[in-house]
Design an enzyme around this catalytic site. Structure first.
Site, PDB file in Angstrom:
ATOM      1  N   CYS A   1       0.827  -1.212   0.000  1.00  9.61           N
ATOM      2  CA  CYS A   1       0.000   0.000   0.000  1.00  9.61           C
ATOM      3  C   CYS A   1       0.864   1.266   0.000  1.00  9.61           C
ATOM      4  O   CYS A   1       1.488   1.595   1.016  1.00  9.61           O
ATOM      5  CB  CYS A   1      -0.913  -0.042   1.228  1.00  9.61           C
TER       6      CYS A   1
ATOM      7  N   CYS B   1      -0.134   3.981   2.516  1.00  9.96           N
ATOM      8  CA  CYS B   1       0.222   3.566   3.881  1.00  9.96           C
ATOM      9  C   CYS B   1       1.645   4.016   4.226  1.00  9.96           C
ATOM     10  O   CYS B   1       1.925   4.392   5.351  1.00  9.96           O
ATOM     11  CB  CYS B   1       0.107   2.048   4.035  1.00  9.96           C
TER      12      CYS B   1
END
Length: 110
Positions: free
Chosen positions: A35, A38
């Site tokens: 991700c 993230c």
């Protein structure tokens, strides 16, 4: 998983004890190794954890390694930030955001 400094990792096995049973409100970041947003959020969470450690606990949960908790709370995107207070989810936010905005969104919890 992209580890944020000063932020603990929780799993399906200890989610109940670490999050649901916490005396403090808990901000859970549902995250994954792949991700990109993230990664952007990791330093933001580290900074907030350092500033609010006495009022808010911040933890990360890897969605790929912990599918039971991820499914139980209906997490479909990463990063999802979910705030738990007294064992119940009280707020959910999807996507990375700058520190100032996240603190504004958490102001009523802090």
């Amino acid at each position: 998983m992209i580890k944020a400094a000063g932020v603990a990792e929780v799993t399906d096995a200890d989610f109940e004890a670490e999050v649901i049973g916490s005396e403090l409100p808990v901000l859970v970041q549902f995250t994954a190794e792949w991700c990109g947003p993230c990664r952007q959020l990791a330093p933001v969470l580290s900074a907030i954890a350092g500033e609010t450690g006495d009022r808010l606990r911040i933890v990360q949960l890897d969605v790929d390694r912990n599918p039971n908790t991820t499914i139980a709370y209906g997490v479909l995107s990463t990063p999802t930030l979910m705030v738990f207070r007294d064992g119940e989810p009280v707020r959910s936010m999807v996507g990375a955001r700058p520190k100032r905005r996240l603190l504004e969104e958490l102001s009523d919890i802090l």
